[in-house]
Design an enzyme around this catalytic site. Structure first.
Site, mmCIF file in Angstrom:
data_model
loop_
_atom_site.group_PDB
_atom_site.id
_atom_site.type_symbol
_atom_site.label_atom_id
_atom_site.label_comp_id
_atom_site.label_asym_id
_atom_site.label_seq_id
_atom_site.Cartn_x
_atom_site.Cartn_y
_atom_site.Cartn_z
ATOM 1 C CG HIS A 50 -11.670 86.326 124.527
ATOM 2 N ND1 HIS A 50 -12.908 86.803 124.177
ATOM 3 C CD2 HIS A 50 -10.848 86.639 123.491
ATOM 4 C CE1 HIS A 50 -12.842 87.365 122.978
ATOM 5 N NE2 HIS A 50 -11.608 87.289 122.544
ATOM 6 C CG HIS A 69 -8.264 90.001 116.238
ATOM 7 N ND1 HIS A 69 -9.020 90.384 115.165
ATOM 8 C CD2 HIS A 69 -9.150 89.677 117.210
ATOM 9 C CE1 HIS A 69 -10.296 90.286 115.473
ATOM 10 N NE2 HIS A 69 -10.403 89.871 116.717
ATOM 11 C CG HIS A 79 -14.074 90.111 115.081
ATOM 12 N ND1 HIS A 79 -13.556 89.104 115.861
ATOM 13 C CD2 HIS A 79 -14.029 89.653 113.810
ATOM 14 C CE1 HIS A 79 -13.236 88.079 115.090
ATOM 15 N NE2 HIS A 79 -13.513 88.383 113.848
ATOM 16 C CG HIS A 122 -8.465 91.157 121.910
ATOM 17 N ND1 HIS A 122 -9.023 91.590 120.716
ATOM 18 C CD2 HIS A 122 -9.134 90.010 122.217
ATOM 19 C CE1 HIS A 122 -9.968 90.749 120.343
ATOM 20 N NE2 HIS A 122 -10.046 89.772 121.232
ATOM 21 C CE LYS A 129 -13.903 92.838 119.384
ATOM 22 N NZ LYS A 129 -13.371 91.582 119.819
HETATM 23 C C1 NCD Z 1 -12.632 84.557 120.318
HETATM 24 C C2 NCD Z 1 -13.294 83.756 121.450
HETATM 25 O O1 NCD Z 1 -13.110 82.508 121.490
HETATM 26 O O2 NCD Z 1 -13.966 84.351 122.292
HETATM 27 N N1 NCD Z 1 -12.193 83.665 119.273
HETATM 28 C C3 NCD Z 1 -11.275 83.918 118.316
HETATM 29 O O3 NCD Z 1 -11.136 83.068 117.415
HETATM 30 N N2 NCD Z 1 -10.506 84.985 118.324
HETATM 31 C C4 NCD Z 1 -13.571 85.596 119.830
HETATM 32 C C5 NCD Z 1 -12.919 86.599 118.927
HETATM 33 O O4 NCD Z 1 -12.152 87.441 119.395
HETATM 34 O O5 NCD Z 1 -13.150 86.527 117.712
HETATM 35 ZN ZN ZN Z 2 -11.000 88.043 120.793
#
Ligand code: NCD
Ligand code: ZN
Length: 361
Positions: free
Chosen positions: A16, A182, A140, A14, A103
């Site tokens: 970003h 998560h 999520h 996972h 997702k």
């Molecule tokens: C993630 C993001 O900033 O893209 N933020 C987070 O708080 N985890 C998005 C997500 O996975 O919820």
């Molecule tokens: Zn995330």
């Protein structure tokens, strides 16, 4: 007591990395320590076609330093525009472009979730197709709005999802492959310990939910660097999470949820959701596993279980971690001169935070 550990190079289930200058600044950090990652699709605009996923993959690969092998597995965002035919095309890997997952973000719950469904259960055609072909659904798992569109208590969001939405989803689509992302609450852990199954119903765990509880998040004021969804929960929730990873369950894997935001967004009127942990994630996992006496379970959690779920081979390379104190003192700076602060940073963190494990250079 172990002073070092060598494992197959990890996989981040996972991650970003954003786009543009931010992507070019953060991708090499993950690529140095991870052999690959499931790349999240909540970009602007969202990734909702195979063509966009292919272009995004190219952008990620272009940011990986030449001497490094890093395999980005691409995903699609479950927006209202996402078509079952697109999912089928991506899963088949037509023209060499394979999509590994879809997702789902609940509308309004987190960064760039404005394109998501209010409830995953509304996406019937898409879910039916995914179940039929075996495309994994990454969840999520939070309820953000109630039936009257009023906001729910964000501390209850995950347990509401577990109590109501997830059982209905699994009942309606019994063959659907699902990953609950998560995990942060005792209720989610109870559910997964009871129902988890490798290859079918799996879950990911972040380093920050293993390291911190809400005493840290509220220590000396609210800590913007720990602000994320799902919110960091109680000491009890964190203990349960630690106890779960200690069991070495084959359906539990590392997903850092490293989520960078520019300094201005993170420290403005509180504050963008997302913990940027790529500079320290691996080290934090090692530290927690050492603290709970589970270093023998670290390799499966970091390097084997994630690839197994997505049907890819684990890395053939290795990485060595040493028990040695260090500290993050500098932000990552993009080519546009934007600062991105890592969790654990000495200045904005919880004070004099030390990391006790380090990647061997
Ligand atoms: C993630 C993001 O900033 O893209 N933020 C987070 O708080 N985890 C998005 C997500 O996975 O919820
Ligand atoms: Zn995330």
């Amino acid at each position: 007591m172990a002073e070092s550990i060598t494992i197959k190079k990890p996989f981040d289930s996972h991650l970003h990395v954003r786009q543009g200058a931010m992507l070019r600044a953060v991708t090499p950090i993950s690529a140095a320590k991870f052999a690959g990652a499931l790349i999240m699709p909540n970009t602007e605009p969202p990734i909702e076609t195979v063509e966009q996923a292919a272009a995004y993959k190219k952008e990620v690969l272009a940011a990986v330093p030449g001497e490094i092998t890093f395999e980005p597995l691409m995903s699609l965002y479950l927006t209202k525009n996402l078509k079952p035919s697109e999912i089928e095309k991506g899963f088949a890997g037509e023209n060499g472009m394979k999509v590994f997952a879809v997702k789902s973000y609940p509308y309004g719950a987190t960064t760039n979730s404005q394109w998501g469904y209010r409830s995953i259960l509304e996406a019937q055609d898409v879910l039916k197709k995914m179940e039929e072909i075996g495309m994994p659904l990454l969840l999520h798992g939070e309820v953000h709005l109630n039936d009257h569109d009023e906001e729910e208590d964000p501390y209850d969001a995950e347990r509401m999802f577990i109590a109501d939405v997830l059982p209905r989803l699994l009942e309606t689509y019994p063959k659907l492959k699902v990953s609950l992302e998560h995990m942060s609450s005792a209720e989610a852990i109870d559910f997964m310990e009871k129902n988890g199954e490798a290859g079918k119903l799996v879950t990911t765990v972040t380093p920050h939910h293993l390291m911190y509880d809400r005493r840290h998040a509220f220590s000396g004021g609210y800590r913007a660097l720990l602000h994320c969804k799902p919110l960091i929960k109680t000491a009890h929730d964190r203990e349960r999470l630690r106890y779960m990873v200690k069991k070495g369950l084959p359906f539990v894997s590392a997903g850092t949820d490293s989520a960078p935001h520019p300094e201005a967004k993170k420290f403005s009127s509180c504050c963008a959701f997302g913990v940027f942990n790529a500079p320290v994630a691996l080290e934090m996992y090692a530290q927690v596993f050492d603290e709970i006496g589970a270093l023998d379970k670290l390799e499966a959690f970091l390097s084997l279980n994630g690839p197994q779920f997505f049907g890819v081979e684990p890395s053939t390379e290795t990485i060595t971690l040493l028990k040695k104190d260090w500290q993050v003192t500098e932000p990552v700076v993009t080519e546009e001169d934007i600062k991105v602060w890592s969790v654990g940073d000495a200045k904005h963190g919880l004070g004099n935070e030390m990391l006790h494990w380090q990647v061997q250079q």
